[in-house]
Design a protein around this motif. Structure first.
Motif, mmCIF file in Angstrom:
data_model
loop_
_atom_site.group_PDB
_atom_site.id
_atom_site.type_symbol
_atom_site.label_atom_id
_atom_site.label_comp_id
_atom_site.label_asym_id
_atom_site.label_seq_id
_atom_site.Cartn_x
_atom_site.Cartn_y
_atom_site.Cartn_z
ATOM 1 N N ASP A 13 -78.413 54.100 40.407
ATOM 2 C CA ASP A 13 -79.590 53.266 40.620
ATOM 3 C C ASP A 13 -79.403 52.387 41.850
ATOM 4 O O ASP A 13 -78.302 51.887 42.114
ATOM 5 N N ILE A 14 -80.486 52.194 42.595
ATOM 6 C CA ILE A 14 -80.422 51.359 43.797
ATOM 7 C C ILE A 14 -80.295 49.892 43.406
ATOM 8 O O ILE A 14 -81.058 49.380 42.591
ATOM 9 N N SER A 15 -79.310 49.230 43.994
ATOM 10 C CA SER A 15 -79.166 47.786 43.818
ATOM 11 C C SER A 15 -78.522 47.224 45.080
ATOM 12 O O SER A 15 -77.803 47.929 45.794
ATOM 13 N N GLN B 146 -93.201 55.369 43.589
ATOM 14 C CA GLN B 146 -93.049 54.346 42.565
ATOM 15 C C GLN B 146 -94.141 53.306 42.767
ATOM 16 O O GLN B 146 -94.581 53.050 43.871
ATOM 17 N N GLN B 147 -94.583 52.677 41.698
ATOM 18 C CA GLN B 147 -95.683 51.736 41.776
ATOM 19 C C GLN B 147 -95.242 50.359 41.318
ATOM 20 O O GLN B 147 -94.268 50.186 40.602
ATOM 21 N N GLY B 148 -96.016 49.352 41.794
ATOM 22 C CA GLY B 148 -95.901 47.995 41.284
ATOM 23 C C GLY B 148 -94.525 47.394 41.335
ATOM 24 O O GLY B 148 -93.911 47.245 42.389
ATOM 25 N N GLU B 149 -94.013 47.044 40.171
ATOM 26 C CA GLU B 149 -92.752 46.331 40.071
ATOM 27 C C GLU B 149 -91.579 47.152 40.594
ATOM 28 O O GLU B 149 -90.642 46.602 41.181
ATOM 29 N N GLU B 150 -91.619 48.459 40.389
ATOM 30 C CA GLU B 150 -90.519 49.309 40.859
ATOM 31 C C GLU B 150 -90.441 49.302 42.383
ATOM 32 O O GLU B 150 -89.353 49.219 42.956
ATOM 33 N N GLN B 151 -91.580 49.369 43.052
ATOM 34 C CA GLN B 151 -91.596 49.295 44.509
ATOM 35 C C GLN B 151 -91.021 47.970 44.984
ATOM 36 O O GLN B 151 -90.210 47.921 45.914
ATOM 37 N N THR B 152 -91.455 46.903 44.356
ATOM 38 C CA THR B 152 -90.971 45.572 44.731
ATOM 39 C C THR B 152 -89.462 45.471 44.530
ATOM 40 O O THR B 152 -88.747 44.904 45.369
ATOM 41 N N ARG B 153 -88.972 46.015 43.428
ATOM 42 C CA ARG B 153 -87.525 45.960 43.150
ATOM 43 C C ARG B 153 -86.733 46.703 44.216
ATOM 44 O O ARG B 153 -85.695 46.220 44.693
ATOM 45 N N LEU B 154 -87.208 47.881 44.614
ATOM 46 C CA LEU B 154 -86.500 48.671 45.613
ATOM 47 C C LEU B 154 -86.491 47.972 46.971
ATOM 48 O O LEU B 154 -85.464 47.925 47.654
ATOM 49 N N GLU C 75 -86.832 44.750 47.531
ATOM 50 C CA GLU C 75 -85.996 43.549 47.437
ATOM 51 C C GLU C 75 -84.518 43.896 47.498
ATOM 52 O O GLU C 75 -83.722 43.166 48.106
ATOM 53 N N ALA C 76 -84.136 44.994 46.859
ATOM 54 C CA ALA C 76 -82.739 45.420 46.907
ATOM 55 C C ALA C 76 -82.320 45.767 48.329
ATOM 56 O O ALA C 76 -81.232 45.390 48.789
ATOM 57 N N MET C 77 -83.188 46.490 49.048
ATOM 58 C CA MET C 77 -82.897 46.832 50.438
ATOM 59 C C MET C 77 -82.845 45.570 51.305
ATOM 60 O O MET C 77 -81.938 45.401 52.129
ATOM 61 N N LYS C 78 -83.819 44.684 51.123
ATOM 62 C CA LYS C 78 -83.885 43.463 51.937
ATOM 63 C C LYS C 78 -82.655 42.586 51.713
ATOM 64 O O LYS C 78 -82.052 42.096 52.679
ATOM 65 N N LYS C 79 -82.285 42.399 50.468
ATOM 66 C CA LYS C 79 -81.144 41.543 50.154
ATOM 67 C C LYS C 79 -79.845 42.103 50.717
ATOM 68 O O LYS C 79 -79.041 41.381 51.306
ATOM 69 N N SER C 80 -79.644 43.411 50.558
ATOM 70 C CA SER C 80 -78.398 44.013 51.046
ATOM 71 C C SER C 80 -78.333 44.013 52.568
ATOM 72 O O SER C 80 -77.292 43.701 53.157
ATOM 73 N N ILE D 155 -85.668 39.791 59.335
ATOM 74 C CA ILE D 155 -85.682 40.278 57.959
ATOM 75 C C ILE D 155 -87.114 40.452 57.455
ATOM 76 O O ILE D 155 -87.423 41.428 56.746
ATOM 77 N N ASP D 156 -88.015 39.546 57.828
ATOM 78 C CA ASP D 156 -89.412 39.692 57.412
ATOM 79 C C ASP D 156 -90.056 40.910 58.068
ATOM 80 O O ASP D 156 -90.816 41.650 57.424
ATOM 81 N N GLU D 157 -89.771 41.133 59.355
ATOM 82 C CA GLU D 157 -90.293 42.312 60.043
ATOM 83 C C GLU D 157 -89.730 43.584 59.426
ATOM 84 O O GLU D 157 -90.442 44.583 59.269
ATOM 85 N N PHE D 158 -88.451 43.536 59.076
ATOM 86 C CA PHE D 158 -87.810 44.686 58.426
ATOM 87 C C PHE D 158 -88.496 45.010 57.101
ATOM 88 O O PHE D 158 -88.806 46.170 56.814
ATOM 89 N N GLU D 159 -88.774 43.975 56.310
ATOM 90 C CA GLU D 159 -89.416 44.188 55.010
ATOM 91 C C GLU D 159 -90.807 44.788 55.170
ATOM 92 O O GLU D 159 -91.179 45.739 54.475
ATOM 93 N N LEU D 160 -91.597 44.239 56.102
ATOM 94 C CA LEU D 160 -92.946 44.751 56.327
ATOM 95 C C LEU D 160 -92.931 46.204 56.781
ATOM 96 O O LEU D 160 -93.682 47.040 56.274
ATOM 97 N N LYS D 161 -92.073 46.510 57.736
ATOM 98 C CA LYS D 161 -92.029 47.861 58.285
ATOM 99 C C LYS D 161 -91.514 48.856 57.256
ATOM 100 O O LYS D 161 -92.040 49.964 57.121
#
Length: 278
Positions: free
Chosen positions: A157-159, A108-116, A118-123, A246-252
């Motif tokens: 859908d992932i949320s 997935q590219q662009g906005e879709e990647q960011t959405r996925l 963010e959903a993982m990070k938030k949960s 959480i920031d390390e998790f998002e980067l990795k």
């Protein structure tokens, strides 16, 4: 001379076609091996290889009884394979029918990647703060269908809301792992193979052992939230990174899921944001 020239042309054409034929065979074999990598079929191939070697050895050393026994195994082996691996064969035929035999994943590219992400990070952040245990596996190249079959299929859908609700204690789906394929939550309450490594820390429980077990036999990314401490970990390639912020998790996660380029882009954004606030 004309006959010789025609013969030369035909020979050259046949060589080209033979070369293409060999390339196609190797390509198909490569794709088939990619499809079955990390599944039970790999063990089947190992068994077939051992039987072939044993059959060659019995022919060389003229071991008549063993040779007859192996010949019977080979004769009836095809029927046994069809019976034992009926689910895998059915899935392969379904993929052929959809024209997806050789297309495993699309990034997935662009906005879709960011959405996925963010959903993982938030949960994960929500569950870590409240010490809600979670086990989430993200499919890459190796298929996870055999593990999906052990759980409850969802195809949702992932949320962040969905992932959080799945792992809320004392709910029907909280016990087990979630399997994500592409941008879908394919199944929940799935059983994953436990790692049998003797080098795993004794303080790690069943959830972490299951994450390591799956990462040892597939290339999946497995996210773990500890129920006891709320610590966030990621297991991949038989190794585990524990106690991530959480920031390390998002980067990795972004690096492993979407590639190094996405990871560097996010790192530069975080760095820019930090300098701006500083």
């Amino acid at each position: 001379m004309q006959i010789i020239e025609q013969f030369t042309d035909v020979t050259a054409v046949s060589v080209v076609f033979n070369f293409l034929d060999v390339l196609l065979v190797w390509y198909v074999l490569y794709k088939v091996l990619t499809l079955i990598k990390g599944t039970k079929a790999v063990q089947l191939l190992k068994g077939i290889f051992v039987i072939i070697i044993a059959k060659i050895a019995t022919d060389i050393f003229e071991l008549a009884t063993l040779d007859w026994l192996l010949q019977q195994v080979i004769n009836f082996g095809f029927v046994a394979i069809v019976i034992i691996f009926q689910p895998e064969i059915r899935r392969a035929l379904e993929q052929i029918g959809r024209g997806k035999l050789f297309t495993r994943t699309t990034s997935q590219q662009g906005e879709e990647q960011t959405r996925l992400i963010e959903a993982m990070k938030k949960s994960v952040s929500y569950m870590a703060k409240r010490r809600i245990g979670a086990l989430i596996s993200l499919e890459k190249e190796t298929g996870l269908n055999e593990y999906i079959e052990t759980g409850i299929k969802m195809n949702a859908d992932i949320s962040s809301e969905l992932l959080i609700n799945i792992f809320i204690p004392n709910t029907p789906l909280h016990d087990g792992a979630v399997v994500i394929q592409k941008d879908k939550v394919s199944a929940a309450a799935c059983y994953l193979p436990l790692s049998e490594s003797a080098f795993i820390s004794k303080e790690l429980g069943t959830r972490h052992r299951a994450a390591l077990g799956l990462s040892e036999v597939t290339d999946a990314i497995v996210v773990i939230v500890s129920e006891e401490t709320g610590a966030v970990s990621i297991a991949v390639d038989g190794k585990i990174d524990r106690n991530l912020t959480i920031d390390e998790f998002e980067l990795k996660l972004r690096k492993l899921w979407f590639g190094p380029e996405q990871d560097s882009n996010l790192a530069s954004k975080l760095s820019w944001g930090g300098n701006k606030n500083g």
